[in-house]
Design a protein around this motif. Sequence first.
Motif, PDB file in Angstrom:
ATOM      1  N   UNK A  41       2.390  -6.941   2.231  1.00  0.00           N
ATOM      2  CA  UNK A  41       3.426  -6.013   2.681  1.00  0.00           C
ATOM      3  C   UNK A  41       3.378  -4.704   1.908  1.00  0.00           C
ATOM      4  N   UNK A  42       4.291  -3.825   2.234  1.00  0.00           N
ATOM      5  CA  UNK A  42       4.321  -2.501   1.608  1.00  0.00           C
ATOM      6  C   UNK A  42       4.711  -2.549   0.138  1.00  0.00           C
ATOM      7  N   UNK A  43       5.205  -3.701  -0.309  1.00  0.00           N
ATOM      8  CA  UNK A  43       5.550  -3.861  -1.718  1.00  0.00           C
ATOM      9  C   UNK A  43       4.397  -4.457  -2.521  1.00  0.00           C
ATOM     10  N   UNK A  44       3.270  -4.735  -1.837  1.00  0.00           N
ATOM     11  CA  UNK A  44       2.091  -5.262  -2.506  1.00  0.00           C
ATOM     12  C   UNK A  44       2.101  -6.763  -2.702  1.00  0.00           C
ATOM     13  N   UNK A  45       2.982  -7.473  -2.009  1.00  0.00           N
ATOM     14  CA  UNK A  45       3.075  -8.928  -2.140  1.00  0.00           C
ATOM     15  C   UNK A  45       2.239  -9.580  -1.048  1.00  0.00           C
ATOM     16  N   UNK A  46       1.321 -10.479  -1.454  1.00  0.00           N
ATOM     17  CA  UNK A  46       0.470 -11.197  -0.500  1.00  0.00           C
ATOM     18  C   UNK A  46       1.091 -12.550  -0.179  1.00  0.00           C
ATOM     19  N   UNK A  47       1.251 -12.822   1.118  1.00  0.00           N
ATOM     20  CA  UNK A  47       1.845 -14.076   1.563  1.00  0.00           C
ATOM     21  C   UNK A  47       1.072 -14.595   2.760  1.00  0.00           C
ATOM     22  N   UNK A  48       0.763 -15.886   2.751  1.00  0.00           N
ATOM     23  CA  UNK A  48       0.127 -16.477   3.911  1.00  0.00           C
ATOM     24  C   UNK A  48       1.154 -16.658   5.022  1.00  0.00           C
ATOM     25  N   UNK A 106       3.211  -5.533   9.566  1.00  0.00           N
ATOM     26  CA  UNK A 106       2.791  -4.130   9.449  1.00  0.00           C
ATOM     27  C   UNK A 106       3.871  -3.183   9.989  1.00  0.00           C
ATOM     28  N   UNK A 107       4.329  -2.295   9.145  1.00  0.00           N
ATOM     29  CA  UNK A 107       5.393  -1.355   9.508  1.00  0.00           C
ATOM     30  C   UNK A 107       5.520  -0.319   8.404  1.00  0.00           C
ATOM     31  N   UNK A 108       6.420   0.607   8.585  1.00  0.00           N
ATOM     32  CA  UNK A 108       6.624   1.636   7.571  1.00  0.00           C
ATOM     33  C   UNK A 108       7.302   1.034   6.337  1.00  0.00           C
ATOM     34  N   UNK A 109       7.181   1.724   5.226  1.00  0.00           N
ATOM     35  CA  UNK A 109       7.812   1.258   3.981  1.00  0.00           C
ATOM     36  C   UNK A 109       9.333   1.231   4.109  1.00  0.00           C
ATOM     37  N   UNK A 110       9.880   2.183   4.845  1.00  0.00           N
ATOM     38  CA  UNK A 110      11.332   2.229   5.016  1.00  0.00           C
ATOM     39  C   UNK A 110      11.840   1.006   5.775  1.00  0.00           C
TER      40      UNK A 110
END
Length: 208
Positions: free
Chosen positions: A128-135, A186-190
Motif C-alpha cells: 500500500x501507499x504506507x509501504x506495508x506488504x500484505x498478502x 491501488x489508489x491515491x495516498x489520500x
Amino acid sequence: LTVKDRNANSSGGTVMKSSVLCRHWKNACCVSWTSFFCFQIAIGFDRYFSKEPLCSYGNEVFNEWNLLACFAVLGGFAVEWSILLSRILKSSYLKDRAPFMIYFNIVSMGAITSFLSFTLNWGGLCIDNLGVATNASIWGEWLSCGPLLVFLLLTIAEKPKLLTIDWFLIALFFFSLFCGFLVILPQSRQMSQFWLVLAFLTYPPFLF
C-alpha cells in the motif's frame, strides 16, 4: 444437552431453550466458510486472469526467513488442532463443545490461508501507499474469522438470542476490517489514509 433443549431444571422440571451459541454455531461457521472461499476465489481469479491484478507483487518481497516463519506458523496450527480436538472429544455436552468447534474452524481458516499465501502466493502481494506488504489471501481470513470470533464472544455467555446491539457490533467489526482491506488496493495516498482512518474510527473497541 441437545441442540434444541436443555435438561430440566432442578426446581420445576421446565425445559429451557438452548443458548443461541448451541443453536446457531453451525450456521455461523457456514457463513464464515462461504465468505472465506468466495473471497479466495475472487482474488485468485483477479490474480491469474486479470491484466492488471489488484495485488501484482510476488514472493520476491519476502526472504527465506519469512518462509521459515510460515512453516513455524503451520506447525503452531497443527498443535492447536490437536489441543482443540482433544477438548472437543472430552466435552460431553454441546454447550461445552460449541466454542471449541468454532475456534477449530477459525484455526483451520488460518492454516489454509498461511499455506495459500506463502506457498502459492495466492492472490498476490499488495504494497500500500504506507509501504506495508500484505498478502491478499490473508484478508479473506480476517474478514471471515473476525465476525465469527465476535459472534463467539457475544454468545459464549449463553444468551437466549442475539440483541440488536450484538448484530450491530458484528457488522461494525466486519466494516472496520473491510475498510482496512481497501487500504491495500491501488489508489491515491489520500484515499488510503481515508480508509485507514475510517477503519480505526469504526473499530468497536475504539467506539465502546
